[in-house]
Design an enzyme around this catalytic site. Structure first.
Site, PDB file in Angstrom:
ATOM      1  N   LEU A  38       0.819  -1.218   0.000  1.00  0.00           N
ATOM      2  CA  LEU A  38       0.000   0.000   0.000  1.00  0.00           C
ATOM      3  C   LEU A  38       0.855   1.271   0.000  1.00  0.00           C
ATOM      4  O   LEU A  38       0.328   2.362  -0.183  1.00  0.00           O
ATOM      5  CB  LEU A  38      -0.951   0.014   1.206  1.00  0.00           C
ATOM      6  CG  LEU A  38      -2.008  -1.090   1.287  1.00  0.00           C
ATOM      7  CD1 LEU A  38      -3.062  -0.751   2.350  1.00  0.00           C
ATOM      8  CD2 LEU A  38      -2.697  -1.343  -0.037  1.00  0.00           C
ATOM      9  N   THR A  63       0.286   0.550  11.250  1.00  0.00           N
ATOM     10  CA  THR A  63      -0.276   0.476  12.603  1.00  0.00           C
ATOM     11  C   THR A  63       0.729   0.842  13.711  1.00  0.00           C
ATOM     12  O   THR A  63       0.391   0.737  14.888  1.00  0.00           O
ATOM     13  CB  THR A  63      -0.815  -0.949  12.887  1.00  0.00           C
ATOM     14  OG1 THR A  63       0.245  -1.886  12.652  1.00  0.00           O
ATOM     15  CG2 THR A  63      -2.005  -1.287  12.018  1.00  0.00           C
ATOM     16  N   TYR A 126      -1.268   8.788  13.538  1.00  0.00           N
ATOM     17  CA  TYR A 126      -1.940   7.546  13.126  1.00  0.00           C
ATOM     18  C   TYR A 126      -3.454   7.770  13.036  1.00  0.00           C
ATOM     19  O   TYR A 126      -4.085   7.435  12.034  1.00  0.00           O
ATOM     20  CB  TYR A 126      -1.599   6.446  14.132  1.00  0.00           C
ATOM     21  CG  TYR A 126      -2.459   5.210  14.037  1.00  0.00           C
ATOM     22  CD1 TYR A 126      -2.297   4.280  13.016  1.00  0.00           C
ATOM     23  CD2 TYR A 126      -3.455   4.958  14.990  1.00  0.00           C
ATOM     24  CE1 TYR A 126      -3.092   3.136  12.945  1.00  0.00           C
ATOM     25  CE2 TYR A 126      -4.249   3.819  14.927  1.00  0.00           C
ATOM     26  CZ  TYR A 126      -4.062   2.921  13.898  1.00  0.00           C
ATOM     27  OH  TYR A 126      -4.856   1.803  13.824  1.00  0.00           O
TER      28      TYR A 126
HETATM   29  N1  NAP Z   1      -4.044  -3.234  16.484  1.00  0.00           N
HETATM   30  C1  NAP Z   1      -4.976  -2.488  17.080  1.00  0.00           C
HETATM   31  O1  NAP Z   1      -5.019  -2.368  18.313  1.00  0.00           O
HETATM   32  C2  NAP Z   1      -6.027  -1.783  16.247  1.00  0.00           C
HETATM   33  C3  NAP Z   1      -6.969  -0.975  16.913  1.00  0.00           C
HETATM   34  C4  NAP Z   1      -7.935  -0.340  16.151  1.00  0.00           C
HETATM   35  C5  NAP Z   1      -7.968  -0.511  14.795  1.00  0.00           C
HETATM   36  N2  NAP Z   1      -7.041  -1.281  14.162  1.00  0.00           N
HETATM   37  C6  NAP Z   1      -7.084  -1.394  12.703  1.00  0.00           C
HETATM   38  O2  NAP Z   1      -7.339  -2.744  12.352  1.00  0.00           O
HETATM   39  C7  NAP Z   1      -6.685  -3.045  11.107  1.00  0.00           C
HETATM   40  C8  NAP Z   1      -5.844  -4.277  11.238  1.00  0.00           C
HETATM   41  O3  NAP Z   1      -4.963  -4.106  12.321  1.00  0.00           O
HETATM   42  P1  NAP Z   1      -4.056  -5.271  12.902  1.00  0.00           P
HETATM   43  O4  NAP Z   1      -4.007  -5.087  14.375  1.00  0.00           O
HETATM   44  O5  NAP Z   1      -4.467  -6.576  12.311  1.00  0.00           O
HETATM   45  O6  NAP Z   1      -2.660  -4.811  12.301  1.00  0.00           O
HETATM   46  P2  NAP Z   1      -1.242  -5.524  12.335  1.00  0.00           P
HETATM   47  O7  NAP Z   1      -1.295  -6.802  13.082  1.00  0.00           O
HETATM   48  O8  NAP Z   1      -0.256  -4.472  12.718  1.00  0.00           O
HETATM   49  O9  NAP Z   1      -1.032  -5.887  10.807  1.00  0.00           O
HETATM   50  C9  NAP Z   1      -0.932  -4.892   9.842  1.00  0.00           C
HETATM   51  C10 NAP Z   1      -0.831  -5.558   8.512  1.00  0.00           C
HETATM   52  O10 NAP Z   1      -0.653  -4.537   7.533  1.00  0.00           O
HETATM   53  C11 NAP Z   1       0.483  -4.875   6.763  1.00  0.00           C
HETATM   54  N3  NAP Z   1       1.115  -3.689   6.208  1.00  0.00           N
HETATM   55  C12 NAP Z   1       1.797  -2.711   6.835  1.00  0.00           C
HETATM   56  N4  NAP Z   1       2.256  -1.812   5.947  1.00  0.00           N
HETATM   57  C13 NAP Z   1       1.859  -2.262   4.723  1.00  0.00           C
HETATM   58  C14 NAP Z   1       2.026  -1.790   3.415  1.00  0.00           C
HETATM   59  N5  NAP Z   1       2.740  -0.687   3.132  1.00  0.00           N
HETATM   60  N6  NAP Z   1       1.458  -2.491   2.400  1.00  0.00           N
HETATM   61  C15 NAP Z   1       0.780  -3.628   2.635  1.00  0.00           C
HETATM   62  N7  NAP Z   1       0.598  -4.136   3.861  1.00  0.00           N
HETATM   63  C16 NAP Z   1       1.131  -3.444   4.890  1.00  0.00           C
HETATM   64  C17 NAP Z   1       1.405  -5.633   7.687  1.00  0.00           C
HETATM   65  O11 NAP Z   1       2.352  -6.348   6.944  1.00  0.00           O
HETATM   66  P3  NAP Z   1       3.779  -6.762   7.586  1.00  0.00           P
HETATM   67  O12 NAP Z   1       3.487  -8.004   8.397  1.00  0.00           O
HETATM   68  O13 NAP Z   1       4.625  -7.014   6.402  1.00  0.00           O
HETATM   69  O14 NAP Z   1       4.240  -5.609   8.414  1.00  0.00           O
HETATM   70  C18 NAP Z   1       0.373  -6.515   8.378  1.00  0.00           C
HETATM   71  O15 NAP Z   1       0.013  -7.593   7.558  1.00  0.00           O
HETATM   72  C19 NAP Z   1      -5.934  -1.780  10.712  1.00  0.00           C
HETATM   73  O16 NAP Z   1      -6.722  -1.023   9.830  1.00  0.00           O
HETATM   74  C20 NAP Z   1      -5.789  -1.031  12.014  1.00  0.00           C
HETATM   75  O17 NAP Z   1      -5.670   0.364  11.802  1.00  0.00           O
HETATM   76  C21 NAP Z   1      -6.075  -1.943  14.868  1.00  0.00           C
END
Ligand code: NAP
Length: 308
Positions: A38, A63, A126
């Site tokens: 992305l 994230t 963020y």
């Molecule tokens: N974590 C939280 O507490 C939280 C809270 C509220 C909302 N959210 C939202 O929920 C969603 C999923 O979060 P999550 O916790 O599952 O996140 P996560 O575990 O941090 O995973 C993020 C994913 O995005 C990928 N990514 C990062 N940069 C990228 C790029 N440039 N192109 C393509 N992929 C990329 C990462 O790949 P790599 O493994 O290669 O880094 C990983 O697969 C996000 O929209 C986040 O904003 C999360």
């Protein structure tokens, strides 16, 4: 009609679980960052154009909340510009975008749970980039469901649960923030709920769209603080580990005896966090009939999965 679903961020907490929960709904193509980056919105848009999925579930995001303070441009490209470009492609083909957002779009000053209609005011980079993403997606006119969730964890990946268990093997006392409140939500339950939302949208698909569009809060019921979450992790882990057969990563004994609640000011981080991250899930219930279990139940189930 069979659906073609594209998952981005397949290595992430939610993306990982989505590969399992969306599998019964059609052909699933799950992309890692190496396959669909992305940070290059044009390449991402081209990928979507050529694949022509019916639905994109965008679980990829920048994230790293604190690092985003020093990389605002990259965070904006990944969290806002690329989702906008993907949404533009889907708007052209009548596809549906499922996208995740966060409680960090709010400043946390509201005394009660936030509704989807409450004013946004992010405190950090963020949160601003995630809010930009929401707004840019909506402006494309693409059919979209934006699911705002909070405090996501799983038994794999980088998250608070795993950090607590690591620290609990190293020290007797854990000092955790006690003045931020939210609902810890298990990635698997988010992915299962997402599958139900997708399924409902697919049932309502017709020549005019997918039946539903807009922003929905999707979090565990109940609330706690980071300190309260840590206490519950230790308590549940102890009671589960006593009968666990497997003594792998999650089975080994903990050293930590207590959690001490501290103020946010005592734990300075580059990005400011809201004090209140609690979201109302009333719209999710009235629209999709979905009610997520209390955070304590989710935690217990997640740990049962790990300690077996
Ligand atoms: N974590 C939280 O507490 C939280 C809270 C509220 C909302 N959210 C939202 O929920 C969603 C999923 O979060 P999550 O916790 O599952 O996140 P996560 O575990 O941090 O995973 C993020 C994913 O995005 C990928 N990514 C990062 N940069 C990228 C790029 N440039 N192109 C393509 N992929 C990329 C990462 O790949 P790599 O493994 O290669 O880094 C990983 O697969 C996000 O929209 C986040 O904003 C999360």
């Amino acid at each position: 009609m069979s659906l073609r679903l594209l998952i981005t961020g397949a290595t992430g907490q939610i993306g990982w679980q989505l590969q399992r929960t969306l599998a019964p709904l059609g052909e699933v193509i799950a992309c890692t960052r190496a396959q669909l980056d992305l940070a290059d919105p044009e390449a991402a848009a081209k990928y979507v154009r050529e694949l022509a999925p019916d639905i994109v579930v965008n679980a990829a995001a920048y994230t790293a909340v604190d690092k985003a303070e020093s990389e605002p441009e990259l965070a904006r490209i990944v969290n806002a510009i690329a989702p906008e470009r993907i949404a533009e492609e889907l708007a052209r083909t009548g596809g549906l975008l499922i996208h995740y957002s966060t409680d960090y779009v709010f400043d946390g000053s509201k005394p009660g749970p936030y509704e989807e209609t409450d004013s946004t005011a992010p405190l950090n980079v963020y949160g601003r980039t995630k809010l930009d993403g929401e707004q840019l997606i909506a402006a494309t006119g693409c059919a979209h469901i934006i699911l705002r969730t909070t405090w996501v964890y799983d038994i794999r990946g980088k998250n608070f649960l795993r950090t607590v268990l690591r620290l609990a093997r190293e020290r007797e006392e854990l000092r955790m923030v006690g003045d931020q409140h939210g609902a810890p939500t298990w990635a698997r339950i988010i992915a299962e709920s997402t599958a139900q939302v997708v399924s409902r949208c697919a049932q309502h698909r017709d020549s005019t769209g997918w039946g539903y569009t807009g922003v929905f809060h999707l979090t565990a019921a109940g609330q706690t603080s980071w300190a309260g979450f840590a206490e519950q992790i230790l308590e549940d882990y102890d009671s589960l580990a006593s009968w666990a057969a497997d003594t792998g990563e999650f089975g080994s004994p903990l050293m930590a005896k207590r959690v001490v609640a501290i103020a946010s000011e005592q734990y300075k981080l580059p990005a400011q966090r809201p004090h209140n991250s609690v979201l109302s899930n009333a719209r999710l219930l009235s629209t999709f009939g979905l009610r997520l279990p209390d955070w304590r139940i989710q935690l217990r189930l997640a740990l049962q999965d790990a300690v077996r």
